[in-house]
Design a protein around this motif. Structure first.
Motif, PDB file in Angstrom:
ATOM      1  N   PHE A 303       2.895 -13.816   0.579  1.00 58.44           N
ATOM      2  CA  PHE A 303       3.139 -12.386   0.808  1.00 58.44           C
ATOM      3  C   PHE A 303       4.605 -12.103   1.137  1.00 58.44           C
ATOM      4  O   PHE A 303       4.913 -11.169   1.860  1.00 58.44           O
ATOM      5  N   ASP A 305       6.842 -10.767  -0.668  1.00 56.91           N
ATOM      6  CA  ASP A 305       7.252  -9.431  -1.115  1.00 56.91           C
ATOM      7  C   ASP A 305       6.908  -8.363  -0.076  1.00 56.91           C
ATOM      8  O   ASP A 305       7.677  -7.420   0.138  1.00 56.91           O
ATOM      9  N   VAL A 306       5.771  -8.530   0.610  1.00 54.78           N
ATOM     10  CA  VAL A 306       5.370  -7.567   1.636  1.00 54.78           C
ATOM     11  C   VAL A 306       6.337  -7.620   2.816  1.00 54.78           C
ATOM     12  O   VAL A 306       6.792  -6.585   3.312  1.00 54.78           O
ATOM     13  N   TYR A 429      -7.117 -14.848  -1.322  1.00 59.32           N
ATOM     14  CA  TYR A 429      -5.915 -14.215  -1.869  1.00 59.32           C
ATOM     15  C   TYR A 429      -6.105 -13.917  -3.361  1.00 59.32           C
ATOM     16  O   TYR A 429      -5.800 -12.815  -3.832  1.00 59.32           O
ATOM     17  N   SER A 433      -6.569 -10.229  -5.080  1.00 56.08           N
ATOM     18  CA  SER A 433      -5.504  -9.846  -6.008  1.00 56.08           C
ATOM     19  C   SER A 433      -6.043  -9.534  -7.394  1.00 56.08           C
ATOM     20  O   SER A 433      -5.556  -8.613  -8.068  1.00 56.08           O
ATOM     21  N   GLU A 437      -8.128  -3.757  -6.325  1.00 56.39           N
ATOM     22  CA  GLU A 437      -6.804  -3.143  -6.417  1.00 56.39           C
ATOM     23  C   GLU A 437      -6.399  -2.554  -5.068  1.00 56.39           C
ATOM     24  O   GLU A 437      -6.205  -1.355  -4.910  1.00 56.39           O
ATOM     25  N   PRO A 439      -3.858  -2.225  -1.749  1.00 58.05           N
ATOM     26  CA  PRO A 439      -2.433  -2.366  -1.422  1.00 58.05           C
ATOM     27  C   PRO A 439      -2.171  -3.755  -0.853  1.00 58.05           C
ATOM     28  O   PRO A 439      -3.028  -4.353  -0.192  1.00 58.05           O
ATOM     29  N   ARG A 440      -0.966  -4.262  -1.100  1.00 59.42           N
ATOM     30  CA  ARG A 440      -0.637  -5.623  -0.696  1.00 59.42           C
ATOM     31  C   ARG A 440      -0.779  -5.833   0.818  1.00 59.42           C
ATOM     32  O   ARG A 440      -1.162  -6.906   1.274  1.00 59.42           O
ATOM     33  N   ASN A 443      -4.338  -6.599   1.555  1.00 60.93           N
ATOM     34  CA  ASN A 443      -4.618  -7.959   1.092  1.00 60.93           C
ATOM     35  C   ASN A 443      -4.129  -8.969   2.127  1.00 60.93           C
ATOM     36  O   ASN A 443      -4.831  -9.931   2.458  1.00 60.93           O
ATOM     37  N   LEU A 444      -2.941  -8.723   2.683  1.00 60.63           N
ATOM     38  CA  LEU A 444      -2.381  -9.597   3.706  1.00 60.63           C
ATOM     39  C   LEU A 444      -3.270  -9.634   4.940  1.00 60.63           C
ATOM     40  O   LEU A 444      -3.588 -10.718   5.467  1.00 60.63           O
TER      41      LEU A 444
END
Length: 495
Positions: A303, A305-306, A429, A433, A437, A439-440, A443-444
Motif C-alpha cells: 500500500f 501508493d496510499v 489483498y 483488489s 472496487e 477505495p484503496r 482495502n488497507l
C-alpha cells in the motif's frame, strides 16, 4: 542481560520513536505540499555533505559510551572533550570547503546552506554527554521524553517557517532550531555538567580511529548515490529521489534505529560472560527483528501508493518506484546494521571496516557504470536497492569466520517471517483488489484487520515448532508474549 529487559527496552524505544515520527508526519505533509521537489533537491545536496561531517565529528563517541562495561565521570568528560574538538574542527573544515562543493554541484545556494550546517555542528558539540548514559543503562524513558518534546517544538517551528518562506530556507532553519533545542534540553535535565578533560583522549582515539574509514565507507554506501544523482540528474529528480529515499525507508529505520543501540549495549555487556552468550544474542536479535519488521515491510510495500498520497500528496506518486526500492533496501539494511554491531561488540572493527570497504567500492562502481548507461532515476534507485540482499548474505558468511553463529537460524527467521507475512496479507489483498472496487484506503484497513491477527497466530505456531530445533527462537516467543500481555492490559483499561 535478560531477554525480558531487552524486549521491554526495545519496545519502549520503538514506541517513542514512532511517537516522534508521528509528530513529524504533520510537518512533512505540510512542507511537501508547500515546497517544490527542487527545494528538497537543494537541501539534499547540502545535507549529504553535512551528514558526513557530523559522522566524522561524532566518530563513534556514542558507541564508545554504550560499549563500556564500567564507566565513570572521567570517561564521560574525556569523551565530551573528544567530541567537542572533533565537531568544531569539522565545522571549520565545512566552511572552508563550502565554496568548492557549491561549484561541484553548479549550485551556489548549496554554499550558503553549508554555512548554516557548520553552525549546527558547533552547536551539537556542546550536547551534554551524560545524556548517552540513559541509553547505556537501557533507561529509554527520559530519552524518549526528550525526543518527543524537542520534536513537538521543532514541528511547530518547521511549519511556521514553511508558511513564511515557502522555499528551501524553511528546511534548513528548521534543522538549526532542532539541533539547538536538543542541546538546550540536555542541560535542563538532572544530569552532571560535563567538563573538559584531556587525559584519556588516546583511549577515545584508539577506539575511533578505525571508525574513520568506516565513516567514509558508510557514507559512500549510504550517501554516494545522492552525490552521483546530484551530478547526473537535475535538482527536481534529485528531490524526488531524496524524498523517496528518506520516506520510503522510514518505516524500517524508525523501528531499527532505537534497537541498534540496545543491541550494541547487550552484545558488549554479555561478551565473555558465558560461552557463546553474545553469539546467541546475535541470532536472537535477528530473529526478533525479523518477527517485528517483516509484516510492516510487506504491508507498507503493498500500500505504498496510499501512504505516499496521504503523507506527501498525489504529485509525489510519480516517484512511487523510488519509494518501493528504498523500502526494500531499508528492510535488508536493518539486519546488516545489526551484524555491524556484532562486529563492534566482538572487537572486530578493523576486519569489519576493510570488508565493508570492499563491498562499498563494488556498489560505487555499479552505480557509476549504471548512470553512464543512461538509466532513469527510478532505475537508478532499483539498482541501488538490489545490492543490499547480496551484501547481507556476504556479511553473514564473513562474520561466521570470527564469531560462532548459526546461519540456519538467521536464514530461517528471514525467510520464515517474511513468508508468513505474505501468506497472511496477500490473499485478502488480492481478493479485495480484484473482486471489490473499494477505495484503496478501505482495502488497507480491511487487510490490516485480517492480516495482523493471522500473522500473530501463524508466527506463534511456527515459532513454537522451530524452537524445538533452534532454541534461539525463544526470543520471538518472549516478544510475542510481551505483546499479548500489553494488549490484554490495554483491553482491561478500556473495559
Amino acid at each position: 542481560m535478560s531477554t525480558k529487559l531487552l524486549v521491554s527496552s526495545s519496545l519502549f524505544s520503538v514506541y517513542g520513536n514512532f511517537a516522534v515520527r508521528f509528530l513529524g508526519i504533520a510537518s512533512t505533509a505540510i512542507m511537501a505540499r508547500l515546497l517544490a521537489p527542487e527545494d528538497f533537491g537543494l537541501i539534499a545536496l547540502a545535507a549529504v555533505v553535512y551528514e558526513l561531517f557530523v559522522s566524522l565529528g561524532d566518530l563513534g563517541t556514542q558507541k564508545y559510551i554504550l560499549k563500556q562495561s564500567k564507566i565513570d565521570n572521567d570517561i564521560y568528560n574525556t569523551t565530551f572533550t573528544f567530541r567537542f574538538i572533533n565537531l568544531n574542527l569539522m565545522a571549520v573544515l565545512l566552511v572552508c570547503l563550502s565554496g568548492p562543493i557549491g561549484n561541484f554541484y553548479g549550485a551556489p545556494v548549496v554554499t550558503e546552506l553549508l554555512w548554516v550546517y557548520a553552525i549546527c555542528l558547533s552547536i551539537k558539540s556542546l550536547q551534554n554527554i551524560y545524556f548517552f548514559g540513559f541509553m547505556r543503562d537501557l533507561n529509554y524513558k527520559p530519552v524518549v521524553n526528550v525526543n518527543i518534546l524537542v520534536k513537538i517544538l521543532s514541528v511547530a517551528i518547521n511549519i511556521g517557517f514553511a508558511f513564511y518562506f515557502q522555499d528551501y530556507r524553511a528546511i534548513i532553519y528548521g534543522v538549526l532550531a532542532s539541533v539547538l533545542l536538543m542541546v538546550l534540553r540536555t542541560y535542563t535535565m538532572k544530569l552532571p555538567v560535563p567538563k573538559f578533560r584531556l587525559q584519556g583522549l588516546r583511549e577515545n582515539w584508539n577506539f575511533s580511529k578505525w571508525l574513520i574509514l568506516e565513516v567514509f565507507v558508510g557514507y559512500i554506501r549510504g550517501k554516494a548515490d545522492i552525490v552521483i544523482a546530484g551530478k547526473f540528474f537535475d535538482t527536481s529528480q534529485v528531490g524526488f529521489y531524496e524524498v523517496g529515499k528518506s520516506n520510503g525507508s522510514m518505516p524500517m529505520q524508525e523501528i531499527y534505529a532505537p534497537l541498534s543501540n540496545i543491541m550494541l549495549t547487550a552484545l558488549s555487556k554479555n561478551k565473555g560472560s558465558a560461552p557463546n552468550n553474545s553469539n546467541s544474542d546475535i541470532e536472537k536479535g535477528i530473529i526478533a527483528l525479523a518477527l517485528i519488521i517483516s509484516p510492516i515491510f510487506v504491508g507498507v510495500f503493498l500500500f505504498m501508493d496510499v501512504f505516499v498520497s496521504l503523507l506527501l500528496g498525489d504529485k509525489w506518486l510519480v516517484a512511487l518506484p523510488i519509494f518501493e526500492s528504498f523500502l526494500t533496501l531499508a528492510y535488508f539494511t536493518c539486519f546488516a546494521q545489526l551484524l555491524a554491531n556484532a562486529f563492534l561488540a566482538n572487537d572486530l572493527v578493523k576486519r569489519f571496516v576493510f570488508f565493508n570497504a570492499f563491498l562499498t567500492l563494488l556498489i560505487l562502481v555499479i552505480m557509476l557504470v549504471s548512470v553512464n548507461y543512461g538509466v532513469t532515476i527510478e532505475e537508478f534507485s532499483m539498482i541501488r536497492a538490489a545490492f543490499v540482499p547480496f551484501a547481507l548474505i556476504i556479511n553473514v558468511l564473513y562474520i561466521k569466520r570470527f564469531v560462532q553463529i548459526k546461519q540456519a537460524s538467521i536464514y530461517l527467521s528471514l525467510i520464515g517471517y517474511l513468508a508468513i507475512s505474505c501468506l497472511c496479507a496477500l490473499p485478502q489483498y488480492m481478493i479485495l483488489s480484484v473482486y471489490f472496487e473499494l477505495p484503496r484506503i478501505f482495502n488497507l484497513l480491511i487487510t490490516l484487520m485480517l492480516a495482523l491477527p493471522a500473522y500473530y497466530f501463524v508466527s506463534r505456531y511456527m515459532t513454537h515448532w522451530i524452537k524445538n530445533y533452534h532454541t534461539e527462537f525463544s526470543a520471538a516467543l518472549t516478544l510475542l508474549d510481551f505483546i499479548k500481555d500489553k494488549l490484554i492490559a490495554v483491553k482491561k483499561k478500556l473495559v
